[in-house]
Structures are given as structure tokens and as C-alpha cells.
Design a protein around this motif. Structure first.
Motif, PDB file in Angstrom:
ATOM      1  N   LEU A 140       2.908  11.446   5.415  1.00  0.00           N
ATOM      2  CA  LEU A 140       2.351  10.590   6.125  1.00  0.00           C
ATOM      3  C   LEU A 140       3.268   9.618   6.805  1.00  0.00           C
ATOM      4  O   LEU A 140       3.264   8.409   7.192  1.00  0.00           O
ATOM      5  N   HIS A 175       1.712   6.912  -6.513  1.00  0.00           N
ATOM      6  CA  HIS A 175       0.913   7.996  -7.295  1.00  0.00           C
ATOM      7  C   HIS A 175       1.229   9.297  -6.651  1.00  0.00           C
ATOM      8  O   HIS A 175       1.002  10.366  -7.355  1.00  0.00           O
ATOM      9  N   GLN A 176       1.491   9.585  -5.389  1.00  0.00           N
ATOM     10  CA  GLN A 176       1.674  10.930  -4.716  1.00  0.00           C
ATOM     11  C   GLN A 176       2.762  11.092  -3.854  1.00  0.00           C
ATOM     12  O   GLN A 176       2.482  10.995  -2.522  1.00  0.00           O
ATOM     13  N   GLU A 211      -8.249   2.520   2.073  1.00  0.00           N
ATOM     14  CA  GLU A 211      -6.557   2.636   1.954  1.00  0.00           C
ATOM     15  C   GLU A 211      -5.895   3.767   2.338  1.00  0.00           C
ATOM     16  O   GLU A 211      -5.023   3.688   3.072  1.00  0.00           O
ATOM     17  N   LEU A 233      -3.197   4.172   5.547  1.00  0.00           N
ATOM     18  CA  LEU A 233      -1.936   5.215   5.334  1.00  0.00           C
ATOM     19  C   LEU A 233      -1.832   6.095   6.636  1.00  0.00           C
ATOM     20  O   LEU A 233      -0.640   6.123   7.025  1.00  0.00           O
ATOM     21  N   GLY A 261      -3.939  16.510   0.144  1.00  0.00           N
ATOM     22  CA  GLY A 261      -2.914  15.466   0.232  1.00  0.00           C
ATOM     23  C   GLY A 261      -3.989  14.066   0.149  1.00  0.00           C
ATOM     24  O   GLY A 261      -3.139  13.184   0.592  1.00  0.00           O
ATOM     25  N   ILE A 262      -4.986  13.875  -0.396  1.00  0.00           N
ATOM     26  CA  ILE A 262      -5.746  12.744  -0.473  1.00  0.00           C
ATOM     27  C   ILE A 262      -5.150  11.793  -1.798  1.00  0.00           C
ATOM     28  O   ILE A 262      -4.859  12.682  -2.660  1.00  0.00           O
ATOM     29  N   ILE A 263      -4.713  10.668  -1.660  1.00  0.00           N
ATOM     30  CA  ILE A 263      -4.511   9.897  -2.766  1.00  0.00           C
ATOM     31  C   ILE A 263      -5.402   9.340  -3.305  1.00  0.00           C
ATOM     32  O   ILE A 263      -6.181   8.277  -3.003  1.00  0.00           O
ATOM     33  N   THR A 264      -5.886  10.172  -4.485  1.00  0.00           N
ATOM     34  CA  THR A 264      -7.234   9.972  -5.190  1.00  0.00           C
ATOM     35  C   THR A 264      -7.276   8.531  -5.879  1.00  0.00           C
ATOM     36  O   THR A 264      -8.237   8.116  -6.031  1.00  0.00           O
ATOM     37  N   GLN A 265      -6.228   7.951  -6.031  1.00  0.00           N
ATOM     38  CA  GLN A 265      -6.253   6.517  -6.821  1.00  0.00           C
ATOM     39  C   GLN A 265      -6.343   5.329  -5.903  1.00  0.00           C
ATOM     40  O   GLN A 265      -6.548   4.458  -6.428  1.00  0.00           O
ATOM     41  N   LEU A 266      -6.472   5.727  -4.620  1.00  0.00           N
ATOM     42  CA  LEU A 266      -6.477   4.778  -3.505  1.00  0.00           C
ATOM     43  C   LEU A 266      -8.118   5.115  -2.920  1.00  0.00           C
ATOM     44  O   LEU A 266      -8.735   5.919  -2.959  1.00  0.00           O
ATOM     45  N   ALA A 312       2.386  13.815  -0.987  1.00  0.00           N
ATOM     46  CA  ALA A 312       1.340  13.393   0.055  1.00  0.00           C
ATOM     47  C   ALA A 312       1.949  12.289   0.975  1.00  0.00           C
ATOM     48  O   ALA A 312       1.886  12.327   2.073  1.00  0.00           O
ATOM     49  N   LEU A 352       0.881  -1.241  -0.010  1.00  0.00           N
ATOM     50  CA  LEU A 352       0.065  -0.095  -0.119  1.00  0.00           C
ATOM     51  C   LEU A 352       0.944   1.196  -0.139  1.00  0.00           C
ATOM     52  O   LEU A 352       0.497   2.287  -0.838  1.00  0.00           O
TER      53      LEU A 352
END
Ligand code: ADP
Ligand code: MG
Lengths: 293, 237
Positions: free
Chosen positions: A180, A172-173, B97, B101, B88-93, A176, A165
């Protein structure tokens, strides 16, 4: 009909080889928006490593996992030493670096092992077995099973574990993900390691039929590129699907279309890929716009 | 109350352009501090400096520790959750998920499970949307997800960059209520960047107003709110 089924099984085996290498390409593409032109050569070097182990008397089923671990480490080292310093450079620079890497590994293998094709042992016999009325060779079935295990393991790692994950998030990012607490740079290294290991499976599975020499993977990587693009370049599942489609198509074309063999097989594969891409420009499982992570 | 975050003479920039020209400010343990100012004043850059997203000089201390030369990943591990500009949202997940994180660094499974429940109590909508792609959420829901994910990090300090941006006034109200509750119940300190000065001053106890990379005014929020001149020249209402 039986012959047809046998060609399909054979095609799936070939497809598994393409799928593994295509998956390796997709892993790195997703992580950094880069097509790794050295992927095939890395697989070839890993295959020579496996052969060296086997020739020193190591059992095949020990040599295989040991080689994969070494390939993983090699991939991590390449990312840390060669790729990381140019990570922020324009994509074209990175492409040139991977092309250089490919040439370097090819030359290194030639220097170390020479250019005479060598036979590579297969643990599976070439005899055929009858399944549901169709004949399939143990060799093909073995390749299918090994590829399937590797692909399932990769799927579980990426989709079902925290580290997988984190790898996907980092790909992807990256910004961001850093916020985390994810160590993005190490996730990249991990991606290179995994890609290297998956690619190595492809090389080791291909070697018995192709004979091992430094240029062994140069046709395979073209099929793998085709498979990855067909699948949508960003999609691991698409890469596997693309690999299987290309493998089966090439086999059937070779068997049934008069005059198709050798170099023409490649042309047939591309004709089909172009046709699919004309209809679906983002590939079978692609997501739309092209994005640089 | 003891100081949790302290910036002194922080200068930062992008390439040749300087964005911060010596910013000093502090956030006490359990405080809500507002960081206000016009567009381009350097609010986002200030938050980025804290979590190492931009090169900076001067001094930044968190819980008595210097953050100088620390990577973003390391700063975050000290207990700072930063909800960046754009969320900062990971839009692909998926939503789930993204939440997982938030708990990526934690090893206390029991605690994480309890925190999931707590977070879903704050934001029930997220429980319903758990399996959806995060990209399918509305702006308000994405902001809730960003806050929820930040809470799962169990931070001591929460950095929020314009949480109200692009949200309907009613949604902003309820979001700020939740921020207040989180602060009171969990004792999490908050450094809140806002363009919406009115609502930020209501929520915070202390406020700083940035003007082109410098602190122009600072003081207790209640006091800034009352000062006609400050309101008119810096806060625009
Ligand atoms: N990524 C960037 N690259 C170059 N300049 C930037 C970047 N981000 C912000 N800036 C500049 O830095 C200054 C401060 O911006 P910022 O911190 O985003 O302000 P605020 O958040 O208060 O609107 C502005 O002049 C802006 O143009
Ligand atoms: Mg901003």
C-alpha cells in the motif's frame, strides 16, 4: 476511608508511571514481536538528560518537552543503528541485543553521571489538597495529569491520524502494508521513537520519589512488564489498565497488609498478576493466540 | 497501444531454488492480460518480482521506467496496485481503516472523497460493513474490499493474484464483471493471475501460460480458448 482514598490516588499516580512504560513496551512488542529489555534504561538516560537541562537553568516545563523530543530522536537512532541490522534475526537474537543495549546504557550512565542517587526536582508541591473529602498530594495529582495527557496524546496519534493508522497496519501485516506504499521500516523507527518518548515520561515522573541513579528503573520496568502482560501485551489500552491495576494494588498492599513493604510489594503484585493470568491466560485485553508480526 | 509493463528475461527465486527462468511478457495501457498456469508454475512469483517482493534479475519496466533495485513501497508509488495472494487484507483493522490505507499516499482530499463514493457504488456491501472488523467479512467480501482498496490507490496497473480463489461461482461471476467495468470505465490495465483459465480467458485480451517458471504458450485469449491442444495440455479443461 479518607486514608484509603488517598492510597488509591497515590496508587493511580504510581500506576500512571507504570502505564507509560508498559505502553512503551507494548508499542515495540506490537511492531516487531519483541520485548524491549532496554526500555527502562532508555527512560533512565532520558531522565538524566532532563536533569542536566534543569541543572543548567532550563525551566522544568521547557526541559520536559525538549527531553521528550531528544528521547524520540534517540529511539529512532537506536532502531536505525542497532535494531535494523538484526531485524530479521531470530527473536532470541533480538532479545539479547536489547539486553546488551540495556547493559550498555546503564554502564554509560554510570560512567557519565556516577552511581550516587540524585534528587530530581518536581514542579508539584508535596502538600495535600482536599478533594471531595479525600486528601491527595499535588505531587500525585500532577503525575496523574501528566501521564493522562501523554496517554491520551498517544491514543489520538495511533487511533485518529493517518500516520498512526499506517503504524498499526505496518505492525500487523508488514508485507501487505508495503504493497500500500507504507514505508514499514520507517514506521518501526517511528514506533521506537514514540516508545522512547513515552518511556521517558515514566522516568521523569518516577525520579522525584525514587531518586535518580543508573539503576532507578530496574524495579519500575518489572512492574511495567507485569502491567503489559496483565493487559495482554498486545493491547495499548490493556497496558494502561494493567499499569493502573498494578499501581493501585501495590500501594494498597503496602499500606494495609501487615509486613508488606519494599521487596514484598513486588511479590504481592506478581501474586495478583499470576492469579489473573491463570483465569485469563491472554491477559485482560489480549486477543488469543500469540503471534509474531 | 503503448506498453505499460514489460518483463524481459526475468529470473527470480527463493534462496537457492529458482522459481522463474527467464520470463518475458508485456501489458499494454488499458489492457487485461491473463497469466495462467498450474500450481507452482511461478505466477505469484512473477507478480512479486514486479512489486519487489522477491529478488530478481533481467529487466522490468513500468511506463518506460526500470524497476530494478526499487523497493516495494517505491514501485507502488509509481501507480501499481498489487492485490496479493491471500488478498492482503489487514484483518485486525476495520473495513474503513483498510480503505483509508488505500488512499494513504494520496493528497487530493476531494478526489479521494469522490473515489470513496465510486467504490461504494461498485461494492455497496462495503458501505454497510464500513465499521466492522475486516476479519469478520466473508471471503467474497474480503476480495471486494481488496479490490476497492486497490482502486482507491488510483493505479494505472492492477495486479490481481487469483481473485477467484475460494469463492462461490456466482460471486466470482459478479467480481469479474466488476473487474471488466473498472477496466473499461477507468482505463486501468489489469494483469490477472488465475487458475480458473476459462473465466480468465473470457475476460482478457491476451494471455500467457507459465510452466515451471517459463512462458510455455502465449497469444490472444480468443485464440488460446479455441485451441484444443493448448486447452488440454496447459489449461486443464
Ligand atoms: N516463499 C517461498 N519460499 C520458497 N519457495 C517458494 C516460495 N513461494 C513460492 N515458492 C516456490 O516457487 C515456485 C513458484 O511458486 P509460485 O510463484 O507461488 O507459483 P504459482 O503462484 O504459480 O502457484 C514453486 O516451486 C514454489 O514452491
Ligand atoms: Mg500463486
Amino acid at each position: 476511608m479518607q486514608d484509603f482514598l488517598q492510597q488509591v490516588v497515590s496508587g493511580i499516580a504510581t500506576g500512571g508511571i507504570f502505564a507509560s512504560l508498559a505502553l512503551a513496551l507494548v508499542l515495540i512488542y506490537n511492531a516487531m514481536g519483541l520485548v524491549n529489555f532496554a526500555q527502562g534504561e532508555m527512560a533512565m538516560l532520558a531522565t538524566f538528560t532532563a536533569l542536566s537541562l534543569i541543572q543548567r537553568g532550563v525551566d522544568y516545563w521547557i526541559a520536559l518537552p525538549v527531553t521528550l523530543v531528544l528521547a524520540f530522536v534517540g529511539g529512532v537512532v537506536i532502531q536505525r543503528v542497532v535494531i535494523r541490522p538484526v531485524e530479521r534475526a531470530p527473536v532470541l537474537t533480538l532479545v539479547i541485543v536489547t539486553l546488551g543495549l540495556a547493559t550498555l546504557i546503564n554502564g554509560l550512565a554510570g560512567f557519565l553521571f556516577g552511581y550516587v542517587p540524585r534528587s530530581f526536582p518536581s514542579p508539584f508541591s508535596v502538600q495535600t489538597v482536599s478533594i471531595l473529602g479525600a486528601f491527595a498530594s499535588y505531587q500525585d495529582l500532577g503525575v496523574i495529569v501528566v501521564s493522562a495527557i501523554v496517554l491520551v496524546l498517544m491514543y489520538v496519534l495511533l487511533q485518529r491520524t493517518p500516520i498512526g493508522l499506517a503504524m498499526r497496519a505496518a505492525a500487523h501485516q508488514p508485507e501487505a502494508s508495503r504493497l500500500l506504499g507504507i514505508r514499514v521500516s520507517w514506521m518501526l523507527a517511528l514506533g521506537w521513537g514514540l516508545a522512547s518518548a513515552v518511556g521517558a515520561v515514566s522516568g521523569i515522573m518516577a525520579a522525584p520519589a525514587l531518586l535518580l541513579e543508573p539503576n532507578m528503573m530496574q524495579t519500575v520496568i518489572i512492574y511495567a512488564f507485569a502491567a503489559a502482560v496483565l493487559g495482554g501485551i498486545e493491547s495499548p489500552l490493556g497496558a494502561v489498565l494493567g499499569g493502573l491495576i498494578v499501581g493501585v494494588t501495590v500501594n494498597l498492599a503496602g499500606a494495609y497488609v501487615p509486613g508488606v513493604g519494599g521487596d514484598l510489594q513486588l511479590a504481592v503484585a506478581f501474586a495478583i498478576i499470576i492469579a489473573v493470568l491463570v483465569l485469563k491466560p491472554n491477559g485482560l485485553m489480549g486477543r488469543g493466540s500469540v503471534r509474531r508480526a | 497501444m503503448s506498453t505499460l509493463l514489460a518483463l524481459e528475461g526475468v529470473r527470480a527465486g527463493y534462496g537457492q531454488t529458482r522459481a522463474l527462468h527467464g520470463v518475458s511478457m508485456s501489458v499494454g495501457e488499458g489492457d487485461i492480460v491473463a497469466l495462467l498456469g498450474a500450481n507452482g508454475a511461478g505466477k505469484t512469483t512473477t507478480l512479486r518480482a514486479v512489486t519487489g517482493g522477491v529478488r530478481w534479475e533481467g529487466s522490468i519496466h513500468f511506463a518506460g521506467r526500470s524497476l530494478s533495485r526499487m523497493s516495494t513501497e517505491s514501485v507502488v508509488r509509481l501507480g501499481i496496485a498489487h492485490v496479493p495472494e491471500g488478498r492482503g487484507i489487514i484483518t485486525q483493522l476495520t473495513v474503513d481503516e483498510n480503505l483509508r490505507l488505500g488512499a494513504y499516499l494520496r493528497r487530493d482530499r476531494q478526489g479521494v472523497r469522490a473515489d470513496y463514493e465510486r467504490v461504494f457504488d461498485y461494492f455497496p456491501i462495503l458501505r454497510e460493513r464500513r465499521e466492522l472488523s475486516a476479519g469478520a467479512l466473508s471471503g467474497g467480501e474480503q476480495q471486494m474490499l481488496a479490490l476497492a482498496r486497490a482502486l482507491l490507490m488510483r493505479p494505472r496497473l492492477l495486479l490481481l493474484d487469483e481473485p477467484s480463489l475460494g469463492l462461490a461461482p456466482l460471486v466470482v461471476r459478479s467480481l469479474f464483471e466488476i473487474i471488466r467495468t473498472i477496466n473499461e470505465k477507468e482505463g486501468v490495465a489489469v494483469l490477472l493471475v488465475e487458475q480458473n483459465a476459462r473465466i480468465a480467458l473470457e475476460l482478457s485480451s491476451h494471455a500467457y501460460v507459465l510452466e515451471v517458471g517459463r512462458v510455455a504458450v502465449e497469444g490472444p485469449s480468443a485464440q488460446l480458448k479455441e485451441e484444443e491442444s493448448v486447452r488440454r495440455s496447459y489449461l486443464g479443461y
